[in-house]
Design a protein around this motif. Structure first.
Motif, short mmCIF file in Angstrom:
data_model
loop_
_atom_site.label_atom_id
_atom_site.label_comp_id
_atom_site.label_asym_id
_atom_site.label_seq_id
_atom_site.Cartn_x
_atom_site.Cartn_y
_atom_site.Cartn_z
N LYS A 218 29.28 58.11 47.41
CA LYS A 218 28.84 56.84 48.91
C LYS A 218 27.83 56.39 48.15
CE LYS A 218 32.43 58.14 51.44
NZ LYS A 218 32.30 59.31 52.63
N ASP A 219 26.29 56.55 47.99
CA ASP A 219 24.66 55.92 47.23
C ASP A 219 25.09 55.62 46.09
OD1 ASP A 219 24.16 57.52 49.90
OD2 ASP A 219 23.81 59.34 48.55
N LYS A 220 25.88 55.52 45.63
CA LYS A 220 25.50 54.54 44.37
C LYS A 220 27.02 53.40 44.43
CE LYS A 220 23.03 56.67 41.78
NZ LYS A 220 22.23 55.97 41.42
N THR A 221 26.64 51.70 44.23
CA THR A 221 27.22 50.90 44.03
C THR A 221 27.37 50.39 42.84
OG1 THR A 221 28.31 48.70 45.11
CG2 THR A 221 25.61 49.09 44.86
N HIS A 222 28.28 48.98 42.68
CA HIS A 222 27.84 48.26 41.04
C HIS A 222 27.57 47.11 41.26
CE1 HIS A 222 30.86 50.87 40.21
NE2 HIS A 222 30.48 50.95 38.40
N PHE A 223 26.72 46.68 40.93
CA PHE A 223 26.03 45.06 40.46
C PHE A 223 26.31 45.00 40.10
CE2 PHE A 223 22.34 42.90 39.56
CZ PHE A 223 22.14 41.44 40.72
N GLY A 224 27.97 43.64 39.27
CA GLY A 224 28.16 43.55 38.30
C GLY A 224 28.45 44.62 37.91
#
Length: 249
Positions: free
Chosen positions: A4-10
Motif C-alpha cells: 500500500k506504500d507503493k504505487t506506479h508512476f508510469g
C-alpha cells in the motif's frame, strides 16, 4: 514497506507519498501547451469525446457541477452555459499551474460568472456531503494515487441521484488497433512532446500512465465498490477512450 506504500508512476514503482509531487511536476511542465498538445495528439477528436460526456451527464439548468482535474476548463465552460445563472460550476484541479491556465482562459472569454476555481485533491475533496448533482473527471483519474479513495470521495459529495462521469483513456478492443496505438503512443507522442512542448519525458509518462490505468470492466467494478449504482461504460474510438457513468443511490 507494504504494497500500500507503493504505487506506479508510469511503469516505475514509486513510494505512494512521492507520486503526487511527480505528477505535479509533469503538469507544471506541460500546462502552457496543454490545449495545443491535446488538439495535436487527438487530431481534435478529444472535443467529440468531451461533448458526448456532457450529453451523457444529464446536467440541467440550475444544477451544481464539479469538474475534477478540470485543467484548462473545456468541460467547465460548457457546463456553465447549461446550468445558467442559477447553477454552479466548480472547476477543481490539484495542480496550480493547470488551474491558473484554465482560470485565465475562462476569464479572458468572459466565462466566470457562475464558475468557481478550487485547488483540490480528488482523494480528499473539500466540499460538504451531497453538494453536487454531477461530477466529471476527464483524463485525470489515471493520475490519482489512490483511485478507490478518490471514487469514494466523489460519491460522498454527490447528491442522491447524482451522476459521476469518468472520461479516460482505456483499452482498445481490436488487437490491430491496439498495436497501432502502442506505436503511436510510445514513438510519436514523446517526439511530439519534445518538438511542441519541449518535454519528451512528460509525454512518455502520460503514455505509460494510460497503459497502467484499469481497463473498462475493472474500472466499472471499482465504481460499484465505491457505492455507485447502474454503472455502465461507452467505448469511443474503438475503446481507446471510454466514458463510465455511475449514479449515487
Amino acid at each position: 514497506m507494504s504494497d500500500k506504500d507503493k504505487t506506479h508512476f508510469g511503469y516505475r514503482e514509486v513510494d505512494s507519498d512521492a507520486k503526487a509531487g511527480m505528477v505535479a511536476d509533469v503538469f507544471h511542465s506541460v500546462a502552457a501547451r496543454y490545449d495545443l498538445m491535446n488538439d495535436l495528439m487527438s487530431a481534435g477528436i478529444h472535443r467529440i469525446w468531451k461533448r458526448f460526456t456532457i450529453e451523457l451527464s444529464g446536467v440541467r439548468r440550475g444544477n451544481a457541477v464539479l469538474d475534477i482535474a478540470g485543467g484548462t476548463g473545456d468541460l467547465a465552460a460548457k457546463f456553465a452555459d447549461i446550468v445558467g445563472a442559477d447553477g454552479r460550476v466548480v472547476l477543481a484541479d490539484i495542480n496550480a499551474s493547470m488551474l491558473q491556465v484554465g482560470r485565465d482562459k475562462l476569464l479572458d472569454h468572459g466565462r466566470h460568472a457562475n464558475i468557481e476555481f478550487v485547488q483540490a485533491d480528488a482523494q480528499y475533496l473539500p466540499f460538504p456531503d451531497e453538494s453536487f448533482d454531477c461530477i466529471t473527471i476527464a483524463f485525470g483519474l489515471r493520475n490519482v494515487t489512490d483511485k478507490d479513495l478518490a471514487l469514494r470521495s466523489m460519491q460522498r459529495v454527490l447528491k442522491p441521484g447524482g451522476r459521476l462521469l469518468v472520461l479516460e483513456f482505456s483499452k482498445p478492443r481490436n488487437e490491430l488497433l491496439s498495436r497501432a496505438y502502442d506505436t503511436y503512443s510510445f514513438r510519436v507522442l514523446p517526439l511530439m512532446g519534445r518538438l511542441v512542448a519541449g518535454d519528451a519525458d512528460s509525454y512518455q509518462y502520460l503514455a505509460e500512465s494510460i497503459r497502467m490505468h484499469p481497463d473498462q470492466d475493472t474500472l466499472k467494478d471499482m465504481m460499484e465498490d465505491a457505492g455507485f449504482a447502474r454503472v455502465e461504460y461507452h467505448n469511443m474510438t474503438g475503446g481507446i477512450v471510454a466514458v463510465h457513468r455511475g449514479v449515487k443511490a
